[in-house]
Design an enzyme around this catalytic site. Structure first.
Site, PDB file in Angstrom:
ATOM      1  N   ASN A   1       0.818  -1.237   0.000  1.00 50.12           N
ATOM      2  CA  ASN A   1       0.000   0.000   0.000  1.00 50.12           C
ATOM      3  C   ASN A   1       0.842   1.273   0.000  1.00 50.12           C
ATOM      4  O   ASN A   1       0.478   2.256  -0.647  1.00 50.12           O
ATOM      5  CB  ASN A   1      -1.022  -0.003   1.150  1.00 50.12           C
ATOM      6  CG  ASN A   1      -0.417  -0.244   2.502  1.00 50.12           C
ATOM      7  OD1 ASN A   1       0.699  -0.752   2.617  1.00 50.12           O
ATOM      8  ND2 ASN A   1      -1.139   0.099   3.541  1.00 50.12           N
TER       9      ASN A   1
ATOM     10  N   GLU B   1       7.065   1.808  15.369  1.00 49.57           N
ATOM     11  CA  GLU B   1       7.922   2.322  14.295  1.00 49.57           C
ATOM     12  C   GLU B   1       7.846   3.837  14.372  1.00 49.57           C
ATOM     13  O   GLU B   1       6.800   4.404  14.698  1.00 49.57           O
ATOM     14  CB  GLU B   1       7.444   1.825  12.939  1.00 49.57           C
ATOM     15  CG  GLU B   1       7.714   0.346  12.753  1.00 49.57           C
ATOM     16  CD  GLU B   1       7.750  -0.052  11.290  1.00 49.57           C
ATOM     17  OE1 GLU B   1       8.830  -0.025  10.685  1.00 49.57           O
ATOM     18  OE2 GLU B   1       6.671  -0.395  10.765  1.00 49.57           O
TER      19      GLU B   1
ATOM     20  N   GLU C   1       3.356  -4.248  12.665  1.00 47.23           N
ATOM     21  CA  GLU C   1       2.478  -3.110  12.352  1.00 47.23           C
ATOM     22  C   GLU C   1       1.322  -3.699  11.571  1.00 47.23           C
ATOM     23  O   GLU C   1       1.437  -3.929  10.366  1.00 47.23           O
ATOM     24  CB  GLU C   1       3.270  -2.151  11.458  1.00 47.23           C
ATOM     25  CG  GLU C   1       3.512  -0.839  12.099  1.00 47.23           C
ATOM     26  CD  GLU C   1       2.445   0.136  11.736  1.00 47.23           C
ATOM     27  OE1 GLU C   1       1.243  -0.195  11.912  1.00 47.23           O
ATOM     28  OE2 GLU C   1       2.796   1.210  11.285  1.00 47.23           O
TER      29      GLU C   1
ATOM     30  N   SER D   1      -1.283  -7.777   7.354  1.00 45.93           N
ATOM     31  CA  SER D   1      -2.560  -8.116   8.001  1.00 45.93           C
ATOM     32  C   SER D   1      -2.352  -8.804   9.357  1.00 45.93           C
ATOM     33  O   SER D   1      -1.287  -9.374   9.630  1.00 45.93           O
ATOM     34  CB  SER D   1      -3.373  -9.033   7.082  1.00 45.93           C
ATOM     35  OG  SER D   1      -2.719 -10.271   6.965  1.00 45.93           O
TER      36      SER D   1
ATOM     37  N   CYS E   1      -3.682   1.548   6.809  1.00 44.85           N
ATOM     38  CA  CYS E   1      -4.047   0.970   8.111  1.00 44.85           C
ATOM     39  C   CYS E   1      -4.592   2.027   9.068  1.00 44.85           C
ATOM     40  O   CYS E   1      -5.322   1.706   9.993  1.00 44.85           O
ATOM     41  CB  CYS E   1      -2.881   0.213   8.710  1.00 44.85           C
ATOM     42  SG  CYS E   1      -1.430   1.234   8.898  1.00 44.85           S
TER      43      CYS E   1
HETATM   44  N1  LIG Z   1      -0.964  -2.626   7.871  1.00 42.58           N
HETATM   45  C1  LIG Z   1      -0.962  -2.358   6.572  1.00 42.58           C
HETATM   46  O1  LIG Z   1      -0.516  -1.313   6.134  1.00 42.58           O
HETATM   47  C2  LIG Z   1      -1.464  -3.404   5.620  1.00 42.58           C
HETATM   48  C3  LIG Z   1      -2.484  -4.238   5.968  1.00 42.58           C
HETATM   49  N2  LIG Z   1      -2.955  -5.143   5.087  1.00 42.58           N
HETATM   50  C4  LIG Z   1      -4.089  -5.954   5.509  1.00 42.58           C
HETATM   51  O2  LIG Z   1      -4.083  -7.175   4.829  1.00 42.58           O
HETATM   52  C5  LIG Z   1      -5.326  -7.415   4.230  1.00 42.58           C
HETATM   53  C6  LIG Z   1      -5.229  -8.241   3.020  1.00 42.58           C
HETATM   54  O3  LIG Z   1      -4.233  -7.765   2.136  1.00 42.58           O
HETATM   55  P1  LIG Z   1      -3.327  -8.812   1.463  1.00 42.58           P
HETATM   56  O4  LIG Z   1      -2.244  -8.245   0.637  1.00 42.58           O
HETATM   57  O5  LIG Z   1      -4.257  -9.757   0.766  1.00 42.58           O
HETATM   58  O6  LIG Z   1      -2.773  -9.328   2.845  1.00 42.58           O
HETATM   59  P2  LIG Z   1      -1.696 -10.260   3.358  1.00 42.58           P
HETATM   60  O7  LIG Z   1      -1.613 -10.164   4.806  1.00 42.58           O
HETATM   61  O8  LIG Z   1      -1.859 -11.613   2.744  1.00 42.58           O
HETATM   62  O9  LIG Z   1      -0.405  -9.580   2.724  1.00 42.58           O
HETATM   63  C7  LIG Z   1       0.140  -8.415   3.272  1.00 42.58           C
HETATM   64  C8  LIG Z   1       1.600  -8.472   2.996  1.00 42.58           C
HETATM   65  O10 LIG Z   1       2.145  -9.569   3.675  1.00 42.58           O
HETATM   66  C9  LIG Z   1       2.850 -10.433   2.793  1.00 42.58           C
HETATM   67  N3  LIG Z   1       2.673 -11.788   3.226  1.00 42.58           N
HETATM   68  C10 LIG Z   1       1.582 -12.564   3.126  1.00 42.58           C
HETATM   69  N4  LIG Z   1       1.807 -13.776   3.653  1.00 42.58           N
HETATM   70  C11 LIG Z   1       3.074 -13.751   4.120  1.00 42.58           C
HETATM   71  C12 LIG Z   1       3.903 -14.674   4.791  1.00 42.58           C
HETATM   72  N5  LIG Z   1       3.490 -15.899   5.130  1.00 42.58           N
HETATM   73  N6  LIG Z   1       5.156 -14.296   5.094  1.00 42.58           N
HETATM   74  C13 LIG Z   1       5.600 -13.063   4.802  1.00 42.58           C
HETATM   75  N7  LIG Z   1       4.872 -12.143   4.184  1.00 42.58           N
HETATM   76  C14 LIG Z   1       3.626 -12.481   3.849  1.00 42.58           C
HETATM   77  C15 LIG Z   1       2.307 -10.165   1.434  1.00 42.58           C
HETATM   78  O11 LIG Z   1       3.295 -10.408   0.465  1.00 42.58           O
HETATM   79  C16 LIG Z   1       1.916  -8.705   1.522  1.00 42.58           C
HETATM   80  O12 LIG Z   1       2.983  -7.884   1.166  1.00 42.58           O
HETATM   81  C17 LIG Z   1      -5.844  -6.038   3.981  1.00 42.58           C
HETATM   82  O13 LIG Z   1      -7.222  -6.071   3.912  1.00 42.58           O
HETATM   83  C18 LIG Z   1      -5.396  -5.321   5.179  1.00 42.58           C
HETATM   84  O14 LIG Z   1      -6.294  -5.623   6.201  1.00 42.58           O
HETATM   85  C19 LIG Z   1      -2.418  -5.282   3.850  1.00 42.58           C
HETATM   86  C20 LIG Z   1      -1.399  -4.489   3.447  1.00 42.58           C
HETATM   87  C21 LIG Z   1      -0.863  -3.470   4.302  1.00 42.58           C
HETATM   88  O1  LIG Z   2       1.484   0.386   8.546  1.00 41.37           O
HETATM   89  C1  LIG Z   2       1.048   0.872   7.591  1.00 41.37           C
HETATM   90  C2  LIG Z   2       0.991   2.298   7.352  1.00 41.37           C
HETATM   91  C3  LIG Z   2       1.221   3.174   8.367  1.00 41.37           C
HETATM   92  C4  LIG Z   2       1.110   4.533   8.129  1.00 41.37           C
HETATM   93  C5  LIG Z   2       0.802   4.948   6.883  1.00 41.37           C
HETATM   94  S1  LIG Z   2       0.661   6.608   6.609  1.00 41.37           S
HETATM   95  O2  LIG Z   2       1.691   7.249   7.375  1.00 41.37           O
HETATM   96  O3  LIG Z   2      -0.646   7.017   7.094  1.00 41.37           O
HETATM   97  O4  LIG Z   2       0.778   6.880   5.192  1.00 41.37           O
HETATM   98  C6  LIG Z   2       0.588   4.080   5.878  1.00 41.37           C
HETATM   99  C7  LIG Z   2       0.677   2.729   6.110  1.00 41.37           C
END
Ligand SMILES: NC(=O)C1=CN([C@@H]2O[C@H](COP(=O)(O)OP(=O)(O)OC[C@H]3O[C@@H](n4cnc5c(N)ncnc54)[C@H](O)[C@@H]3O)[C@@H](O)[C@H]2O)C=CC1
Ligand SMILES: O=Cc1ccc(S(=O)(=O)O)cc1
Length: 484
Positions: free
Chosen positions: A156, A462, A254, A233, A288
């Protein structure tokens, strides 16, 4: 070649060596605005992973003993190179992530801030001198780099989230094996290239792509890795934290959020709705920290819903490369499916679709900015992280009712309130369960502020000095300067 062209084949970085597709499986990279394949990504082999680990271990010996001032100089130079290359990196980011070009440029600004902050803050990684227990004794604590780090980053904010981990780890004296998201690789390749060109020694920063579970499992199990930092996630975070616990390794997680916004009846509805619309639809809701549940007091519920709906309808959705675009597509088909399902479910549960509600066009992962009203407290969308441009609105009457609903999820990352009354603001900040709180304001994460979720939203911090401490071990030293 067009300077902004997407590279048809991408590369890994192992032990200071760029490694391409030859002899490796590959994955497609897709432009979410067109659904066209734009490049291919090499899949790291087990040998690539093991060599990256060995290189990170070897480089740790010298990088951790390089002075903080010298490490800072390298980070500042990397920031200068990224700034000079910003147009190309932002263009790649829009092509692979979908966000509007202006937002991609904004992400680069935040990368620069992260590098500059970490470079300077690492110079202040002071220890303490304790009052000694005896004469001629010096008793102190010192902070030392924790060791090679596995950094796992999502799609993202691929460059900013990678830069935040890499800058803090390198500034602290750690070496890094970075695995960004396979969906958005090219901008991260350029980020890593800038570090290399700035003088990060071979092996101090390694870049892997491939099968996420296979890479993460191998990294976490390796005795080389001393720290894991993941953004993504909750389910994946839980899995990785469990693996880390088996090896007694510290981790920073995070994870997801589902931020409530409480809008009280004393607000200027137009101003509050404008602030909410801007932050809700930023990055197509894939943040997030996004406000994702709107609890609106009865007296302003109708007016707020009307204004938020007008603002959502007015948003120009399109290809991020077009100058007028305000919101791009979702990054991948998984999010498009999730958005459609959540809206359908909410509608079935009694919610009213004020605007949007479905896919836009037949090509690209575009989803209409959506406002749902009259959402029942039991609706699925109020429990599951939406991560899409959908704003569910729920009415409330009393303060206690609003706080109870806002706290009624397992998430605890961010929370917001809009009110002009100091007593409401103070009670909100005291009772809300969240690590990132906004009153009459939304703030993206800042380099000098710690972001850390409560409950299932994460572990550790972080950003800020706390974000650097996460990559350091504190040691106690008692030195007798004369034998008793
Ligand atoms: N905190 C944040 O900024 C983020 C949260 N998410 C959450 O995840 C949900 C689903 O998004 P997806 O991309 O389908 O989620 P996901 O949790 O499957 O993937 C998120 C990231 O984790 C990595 N990942 C997945 N499985 C992994 C594993 N076993 N080991 C290491 N890395 C792994 C993926 O390559 C991706 O970059 C979103 O709806 C959101 O809730 C997703 C992306 C960023
Ligand atoms: O952990 C994901 C994350 C945290 C902060 C931001 S932002 O600073 O609001 O852009 C984006 C993604």
């Amino acid at each position: 070649m067009n300077d902004n062209a997407y590279p048809s084949s991408l590369e890994l970085l192992v032990a200071g060596q760029w490694r391409g597709l030859a002899g490796r499986d590959s994955l497609p990279v897709v432009n979410p605005a067109t659904q066209q394949e734009i490049g291919r990504l090499p899949v790291a082999t087990d040998a690539d992973i093991d060599e990256a680990l060995a290189a990170a271990q070897a480089a740790f010996e010298s990088w951790s003993r390089t002075s903080a001032w010298q490490r800072a100089a390298v980070l500042h130079q990397a920031a200068r190179l990224i700034d000079a290359r910003r147009d190309r990196i932002a263009h790649l980011l829009t092509l692979e992530n979908g966000k509007p070009l202006a937002d991609a440029q904004g992400e680069i600004d935040r990368v620069l801030e992260a590098l500059q902050y970490c470079a300077e803050e690492a110079k202040r990684a002071y220890g303490r001198i304790l009052p000694p227990r005896a004469p001629l004794l010096v008793q102190s604590t010192v902070k030392r780099a924790i060791g090679p780090v596995a950094a796992l980053v999502p799609w993202n904010f691929p460059v900013f989230l990678a830069a935040r981990k890499v800058a803090a780890a390198l500034a602290a004296g750690c070496t890094v094996v970075l695995k960004p998201a396979e969906e958005t690789p090219a901008a991260c390749v350029e980020l890593v290239r800038a570090f290399v060109d700035a003088g990060v020694p071979p092996g101090a920063l390694n870049l892997l792509y491939g099968v996420p579970a296979r890479i993460s499992q191998r990294l976490i199990a390796s005795p080389v890795i001393r720290k894991i930092s993941f953004t993504g996630s909750v389910p994946v975070g839980r899995l990785l934290a469990t693996q880390a616990a088996q090896h007694l390794k510290p981790c920073t997680m995070e994870l997801g959020g589902h931020a409530p916004v409480i809008v009280f009846d004393d607000v200027d509805v137009d101003k509050a709705a404008r602030a909410c619309a801007a932050f809700k639809f930023r990055n197509a809701g894939q943040v997030c920290l996004s406000p994702s549940r709107f609890y609106v007091q009865s007296g302003v519920q109708e007016a707020f819903t009307r204004r938020l709906t007008e603002l959502a309808k007015a948003l120009r959705v399109g290809d991020g490369l077009l100058p007028d675009t305000q919101m791009g597509p979702l990054q991948n088909a998984r999010r498009l499916e999730a958005a459609s399902r959540l809206v359908e479910q909410a509608h079935g549960e009694g919610a009213r679709v004020e605007t949007g509600g479905g896919r836009l066009g037949r090509q690209g992962f575009f989803f209409a900015p959506t406002v749902l009203s009259q959402v029942p407290a039991s609706a699925r969308i109020l429990a599951e992280e939406p991560f899409c441009p959908v704003a569910p609105i729920v009415g409330f009457d009393t303060f206690d009712e609003a706080i109870a609903q806002a706290n009624a999820t397992e998430f605890g990352l961010a929370a917001y309130a809009f009110t002009q009354r100091l007593d409401r603001a103070a009670e909100f900040t005291e009772r809300i369960e969240a690590g990132w709180i906004g009153v009459n304001s939304f703030t993206p994460s800042l380099s000098d502020a710690p972001i850390g979720g409560m409950k299932d939203s994460g572990l550790g911090y972080e950003g800020g000095p706390e974000g650097l401490d996460a990559y350091m071990h504190i040691r106690f030293i008692s030195q007798a300067n004369a034998l008793a």
